[in-house]
Write an enzyme that holds these catalytic residues in place. Structure first.
Site, PDB file in Angstrom:
ATOM      1  CG  HIS A  44      -2.093   0.899   1.120  1.00  0.00           C
ATOM      2  ND1 HIS A  44      -2.074   2.207   1.541  1.00  0.00           N
ATOM      3  CD2 HIS A  44      -3.339   0.686   0.634  1.00  0.00           C
ATOM      4  CE1 HIS A  44      -3.261   2.758   1.344  1.00  0.00           C
ATOM      5  NE2 HIS A  44      -4.050   1.848   0.793  1.00  0.00           N
ATOM      6  CG  PHE A  45      -0.403   2.187  -3.116  1.00  0.00           C
ATOM      7  CD1 PHE A  45      -1.245   1.209  -3.616  1.00  0.00           C
ATOM      8  CD2 PHE A  45      -0.959   3.254  -2.440  1.00  0.00           C
ATOM      9  CE1 PHE A  45      -2.629   1.331  -3.475  1.00  0.00           C
ATOM     10  CE2 PHE A  45      -2.330   3.375  -2.287  1.00  0.00           C
ATOM     11  CZ  PHE A  45      -3.170   2.418  -2.805  1.00  0.00           C
TER      12      PHE A  45
END
Length: 155
Positions: free
Chosen positions: A57-58
């Protein structure tokens, strides 16, 4: 847990772990800096690059998931409930029941110190309604109203 007549003004991670049932990787409050029983609480979470959720994420632009910011606020609220009306943390848990008016206003990234604030809106019996704000360097990142209840640890 030792008996006490008044909640301490600050709590370190060891004191937090004696109240919260959460453990790595979901301990979302590192320190409590101020408590006013039945009113409000301040604390923070140091956001590190090696937190497990940043792997997905991410990877190219790590951002703390909003749901985990809300979890931080809810855990802080649980500590406030305990400081206000101590319960047996070995046989009771505080369950998150719902969220209202949640807003995500700014991203939280590795290296940030997530400053947390929660205040009691309403408390009756074992149910607590709290309002929380999370910010970084004075910039509001997330806010919302949380509803939680103290329940028996064993069903």
């Amino acid at each position: 847990m030792p008996e006490r007549t008044q909640a301490p003004v600050t709590l370190d991670i060891h004191q937090i772990l004696s109240i919260l049932p959460h453990r790595y990787p979901l301990v979302m409050v590192d320190r409590v800096t101020e408590i006013t029983a039945n009113k409000c609480i301040r604390g923070y979470k140091c956001v590190a690059y090696n937190e497990p959720w940043f792997q997905g994420h991410f990877p190219q632009r790590p951002i703390m998931p909003g749901v985990l910011i809300l979890e931080s606020l809810t855990q802080l609220g649980g500590i406030l409930a305990y400081a206000s009306d101590p319960f047996d943390a070995t046989s009771n848990l505080m369950f998150f029941l719902g969220i209202d008016k949640a807003k995500f206003r700014h991203t939280v990234t590795p290296g940030d110190r997530l400053d947390l604030y929660a205040e009691v809106l309403h408390h009756r019996s074992n149910v607590w309604k709290l309002r929380g704000e999370a910010s970084v360097d004075g910039t509001l990142c997330a806010e919302g109203e949380m509803l939680a209840s103290i329940v028996d640890r064993e069903p």
